[in-house]
Design a protein around this motif. Structure first.
Motif, PDB file in Angstrom:
ATOM      1  N   LYS A  50       0.763  -1.071  -0.007  1.00 15.53           N
ATOM      2  CA  LYS A  50      -0.022   0.071   0.123  1.00 15.53           C
ATOM      3  C   LYS A  50       0.808   1.216  -0.152  1.00 15.53           C
ATOM      4  O   LYS A  50       0.558   2.173  -0.673  1.00 15.53           O
ATOM      5  CB  LYS A  50      -0.946   0.212   1.194  1.00 15.53           C
ATOM      6  CG  LYS A  50      -2.338  -0.940   1.201  1.00 15.53           C
ATOM      7  CD  LYS A  50      -2.759  -0.853   2.389  1.00 15.53           C
ATOM      8  CE  LYS A  50      -3.849  -2.240   2.339  1.00 15.53           C
ATOM      9  NZ  LYS A  50      -4.510  -2.526   3.643  1.00 15.53           N
ATOM     10  N   THR A  51       2.064   1.101   0.904  1.00 13.36           N
ATOM     11  CA  THR A  51       2.953   2.476   0.837  1.00 13.36           C
ATOM     12  C   THR A  51       3.539   2.540  -0.499  1.00 13.36           C
ATOM     13  O   THR A  51       3.600   3.649  -1.054  1.00 13.36           O
ATOM     14  CB  THR A  51       3.893   2.135   2.026  1.00 13.36           C
ATOM     15  OG1 THR A  51       3.217   1.964   3.193  1.00 13.36           O
ATOM     16  CG2 THR A  51       5.041   3.502   2.189  1.00 13.36           C
ATOM     17  N   GLU A  52       4.077   1.673  -1.035  1.00 19.59           N
ATOM     18  CA  GLU A  52       4.459   1.634  -2.430  1.00 19.59           C
ATOM     19  C   GLU A  52       3.769   2.073  -3.595  1.00 19.59           C
ATOM     20  O   GLU A  52       4.032   3.098  -4.236  1.00 19.59           O
ATOM     21  CB  GLU A  52       4.942   0.263  -2.725  1.00 19.59           C
ATOM     22  CG  GLU A  52       6.004   0.246  -4.006  1.00 19.59           C
ATOM     23  CD  GLU A  52       7.113   0.995  -3.956  1.00 19.59           C
ATOM     24  OE1 GLU A  52       7.497   1.977  -4.868  1.00 19.59           O
ATOM     25  OE2 GLU A  52       7.712   1.170  -2.869  1.00 19.59           O
ATOM     26  N   GLY A  88      16.159  17.936  -2.788  1.00 16.11           N
ATOM     27  CA  GLY A  88      17.277  17.278  -2.250  1.00 16.11           C
ATOM     28  C   GLY A  88      17.067  15.978  -1.582  1.00 16.11           C
ATOM     29  O   GLY A  88      17.999  15.334  -0.898  1.00 16.11           O
ATOM     30  N   ILE A  89      15.641  15.550  -1.382  1.00 14.63           N
ATOM     31  CA  ILE A  89      15.304  14.506  -0.577  1.00 14.63           C
ATOM     32  C   ILE A  89      14.756  13.154  -1.646  1.00 14.63           C
ATOM     33  O   ILE A  89      13.971  13.380  -2.640  1.00 14.63           O
ATOM     34  CB  ILE A  89      13.870  14.998   0.501  1.00 14.63           C
ATOM     35  CG1 ILE A  89      14.521  16.055   1.161  1.00 14.63           C
ATOM     36  CG2 ILE A  89      13.660  13.793   1.091  1.00 14.63           C
ATOM     37  CD1 ILE A  89      13.488  16.636   2.178  1.00 14.63           C
ATOM     38  N   ASP A  90      15.108  12.179  -1.319  1.00 15.25           N
ATOM     39  CA  ASP A  90      14.554  10.950  -1.769  1.00 15.25           C
ATOM     40  C   ASP A  90      13.092  11.037  -1.500  1.00 15.25           C
ATOM     41  O   ASP A  90      12.836  11.178  -0.460  1.00 15.25           O
ATOM     42  CB  ASP A  90      15.287   9.794  -1.359  1.00 15.25           C
ATOM     43  CG  ASP A  90      14.630   8.361  -2.121  1.00 15.25           C
ATOM     44  OD1 ASP A  90      13.679   8.505  -2.891  1.00 15.25           O
ATOM     45  OD2 ASP A  90      15.448   7.623  -1.793  1.00 15.25           O
ATOM     46  N   ILE A  91      12.035  10.687  -2.506  1.00 17.00           N
ATOM     47  CA  ILE A  91      10.827  10.887  -2.215  1.00 17.00           C
ATOM     48  C   ILE A  91      10.276   9.803  -1.290  1.00 17.00           C
ATOM     49  O   ILE A  91       9.412   9.963  -0.384  1.00 17.00           O
ATOM     50  CB  ILE A  91      10.075  10.566  -3.490  1.00 17.00           C
ATOM     51  CG1 ILE A  91       8.451  10.831  -3.475  1.00 17.00           C
ATOM     52  CG2 ILE A  91      10.117   9.051  -3.988  1.00 17.00           C
ATOM     53  CD1 ILE A  91       7.731  11.089  -4.708  1.00 17.00           C
ATOM     54  N   LYS A  92      11.062   8.684  -1.143  1.00 12.18           N
ATOM     55  CA  LYS A  92      10.849   7.601   0.022  1.00 12.18           C
ATOM     56  C   LYS A  92      11.042   8.262   1.298  1.00 12.18           C
ATOM     57  O   LYS A  92      10.788   7.398   2.367  1.00 12.18           O
ATOM     58  CB  LYS A  92      11.542   6.312  -0.452  1.00 12.18           C
ATOM     59  CG  LYS A  92      11.274   5.727  -1.699  1.00 12.18           C
ATOM     60  CD  LYS A  92      10.043   4.727  -1.692  1.00 12.18           C
ATOM     61  CE  LYS A  92       9.764   4.309  -3.080  1.00 12.18           C
ATOM     62  NZ  LYS A  92       9.793   3.021  -3.207  1.00 12.18           N
ATOM     63  N   GLU A  93      11.800   9.069   1.511  1.00  2.65           N
ATOM     64  CA  GLU A  93      11.852   9.783   2.805  1.00  2.65           C
ATOM     65  C   GLU A  93      10.975  10.920   2.945  1.00  2.65           C
ATOM     66  O   GLU A  93      11.020  11.549   4.090  1.00  2.65           O
ATOM     67  CB  GLU A  93      13.125  10.646   2.730  1.00  2.65           C
ATOM     68  CG  GLU A  93      14.535   9.545   2.730  1.00  2.65           C
ATOM     69  CD  GLU A  93      15.744  10.328   2.728  1.00  2.65           C
ATOM     70  OE1 GLU A  93      15.982  11.331   3.433  1.00  2.65           O
ATOM     71  OE2 GLU A  93      16.795   9.699   2.364  1.00  2.65           O
ATOM     72  N   THR A  94       9.773  10.859   2.261  1.00  2.02           N
ATOM     73  CA  THR A  94       8.782  11.919   2.545  1.00  2.02           C
ATOM     74  C   THR A  94       7.490  11.064   2.823  1.00  2.02           C
ATOM     75  O   THR A  94       7.361   9.844   2.660  1.00  2.02           O
ATOM     76  CB  THR A  94       8.629  12.798   1.297  1.00  2.02           C
ATOM     77  OG1 THR A  94       8.058  12.076   0.335  1.00  2.02           O
ATOM     78  CG2 THR A  94       9.587  13.479   1.072  1.00  2.02           C
ATOM     79  N   ALA A  95       6.237  11.568   3.222  1.00  3.63           N
ATOM     80  CA  ALA A  95       5.414  10.934   3.783  1.00  3.63           C
ATOM     81  C   ALA A  95       4.592  10.373   2.249  1.00  3.63           C
ATOM     82  O   ALA A  95       4.564  11.455   1.689  1.00  3.63           O
ATOM     83  CB  ALA A  95       4.039  12.009   4.345  1.00  3.63           C
ATOM     84  N   PRO A  96       4.188   9.373   2.157  1.00  5.74           N
ATOM     85  CA  PRO A  96       3.510   8.773   1.029  1.00  5.74           C
ATOM     86  C   PRO A  96       2.295   9.569   0.671  1.00  5.74           C
ATOM     87  O   PRO A  96       2.017   9.182  -0.739  1.00  5.74           O
ATOM     88  CB  PRO A  96       3.515   7.260   1.247  1.00  5.74           C
ATOM     89  CG  PRO A  96       3.407   7.027   2.411  1.00  5.74           C
ATOM     90  CD  PRO A  96       4.158   8.336   3.225  1.00  5.74           C
ATOM     91  N   HIS A  97       1.530   9.803   1.328  1.00  5.74           N
ATOM     92  CA  HIS A  97       0.068  10.100   1.144  1.00  5.74           C
ATOM     93  C   HIS A  97       0.003  11.806   0.866  1.00  5.74           C
ATOM     94  O   HIS A  97      -1.184  12.122   0.798  1.00  5.74           O
ATOM     95  CB  HIS A  97      -0.537   9.745   2.177  1.00  5.74           C
ATOM     96  CG  HIS A  97      -0.294  10.476   3.679  1.00  5.74           C
ATOM     97  ND1 HIS A  97       1.031  10.364   4.381  1.00  5.74           N
ATOM     98  CD2 HIS A  97      -1.094  11.414   4.360  1.00  5.74           C
ATOM     99  CE1 HIS A  97       0.998  11.153   5.394  1.00  5.74           C
ATOM    100  NE2 HIS A  97      -0.190  11.709   5.478  1.00  5.74           N
ATOM    101  N   VAL A  98       0.984  12.348   0.800  1.00  2.17           N
ATOM    102  CA  VAL A  98       0.649  13.982   0.836  1.00  2.17           C
ATOM    103  C   VAL A  98       1.652  14.836  -0.185  1.00  2.17           C
ATOM    104  O   VAL A  98       2.707  14.342  -0.216  1.00  2.17           O
ATOM    105  CB  VAL A  98       0.365  14.711   1.884  1.00  2.17           C
ATOM    106  CG1 VAL A  98       1.733  14.663   2.878  1.00  2.17           C
ATOM    107  CG2 VAL A  98      -0.247  16.119   1.799  1.00  2.17           C
ATOM    108  N   VAL A  99       1.018  15.568  -0.920  1.00  2.00           N
ATOM    109  CA  VAL A  99       1.864  16.586  -1.852  1.00  2.00           C
ATOM    110  C   VAL A  99       1.569  18.074  -1.464  1.00  2.00           C
ATOM    111  O   VAL A  99       0.276  18.388  -1.603  1.00  2.00           O
ATOM    112  CB  VAL A  99       1.875  16.355  -3.338  1.00  2.00           C
ATOM    113  CG1 VAL A  99       2.424  17.119  -4.248  1.00  2.00           C
ATOM    114  CG2 VAL A  99       2.323  14.820  -3.695  1.00  2.00           C
ATOM    115  N   SER A 100       2.543  18.896  -1.260  1.00  2.00           N
ATOM    116  CA  SER A 100       2.221  20.272  -0.913  1.00  2.00           C
ATOM    117  C   SER A 100       2.999  20.991  -2.345  1.00  2.00           C
ATOM    118  O   SER A 100       4.003  20.675  -2.581  1.00  2.00           O
ATOM    119  CB  SER A 100       2.817  20.764   0.124  1.00  2.00           C
ATOM    120  OG  SER A 100       2.783  21.916   0.115  1.00  2.00           O
TER     121      SER A 100
END
Length: 186
Positions: A50-52, A88-100
């Motif tokens: 689900k996270t993936e 500069g951050i790998d997307i996998k280091e961010t919350a998977p469920h939100v985009v600002s």
């Protein structure tokens, strides 16, 4: 659901009867307990998959927003789209469920209503201050400029979100942004 750490003192808020070790009157709510157990099982079953999926949807949205931003730049380059909190951050280091995302020159509330009219529901600002984006310490902390604080919206996903819904949101944005940009003072 309330978990109480051992030796933590709390007082009941529902009195009478003395059931549940004096913490709550009445009989345990067995259907609610069973429902909570099922909800936990459903949300955590297949958690990695689900996270993936959420990360795939997030990347799809971000890539689409960047393309829309490139297509909607003003002559001075200031009218594009900014994705917040991912430099500069790998997307996998961010919350998977939100985009600002911030949209130069377009008030978040205006964009929010334009999208809602087409069935795309987003939030303005950050979750910490959705009613007052100009006060958002969260947006400031992730580097959003003062100029963009009132131009920021938040897209949220769930395990129920589909690729088609993300494509539709991008399609609506692509059509709405040029209309809304007519009202930007340049």
């Amino acid at each position: 659901f309330l978990y109480i750490k051992e030796n933590t003192k709390i007082r009941p808020i529902i009195f009478g009867g003395g059931q549940q070790k004096g913490m709550r009157s009445g009989t345990e709510n067995v259907p609610a307990i069973a429902g909570l157990g099922l909800a936990a099982k459903l949300i955590y079953g297949g958690h990695s998959e689900k996270t993936e999926k959420l990360y795939e949807l997030k990347k799809m949205l971000i890539d689409g927003l960047y393309k829309i931003g490139d297509d909607n730049k003003c002559a001075d380059g200031s009218c594009g789209v900014v994705i917040n909190g991912i430099d500069g951050i790998d997307i996998k280091e961010t919350a998977p469920h939100v985009v600002s995302a911030s949209f130069y020159g377009i008030k978040s509330e205006v964009l929010l209503h334009a999208l809602a009219a087409k069935g795309v529901y987003v939030s303005s600002g950050s979750a910490c201050s959705s009613n007052h984006p100009e006060l958002s310490g969260t947006l400031k902390a992730i580097g959003v400029s003062d100029e963009l604080l009132d131009s920021t919206i938040r897209f949220s996903f769930s395990v129920e979100t589909t690729k088609e819904q993300v494509e539709y949101a991008l399609e609506v944005l692509k059509k709405q942004l040029p209309i809304l940009k007519r009202f930007i003072k340049q």
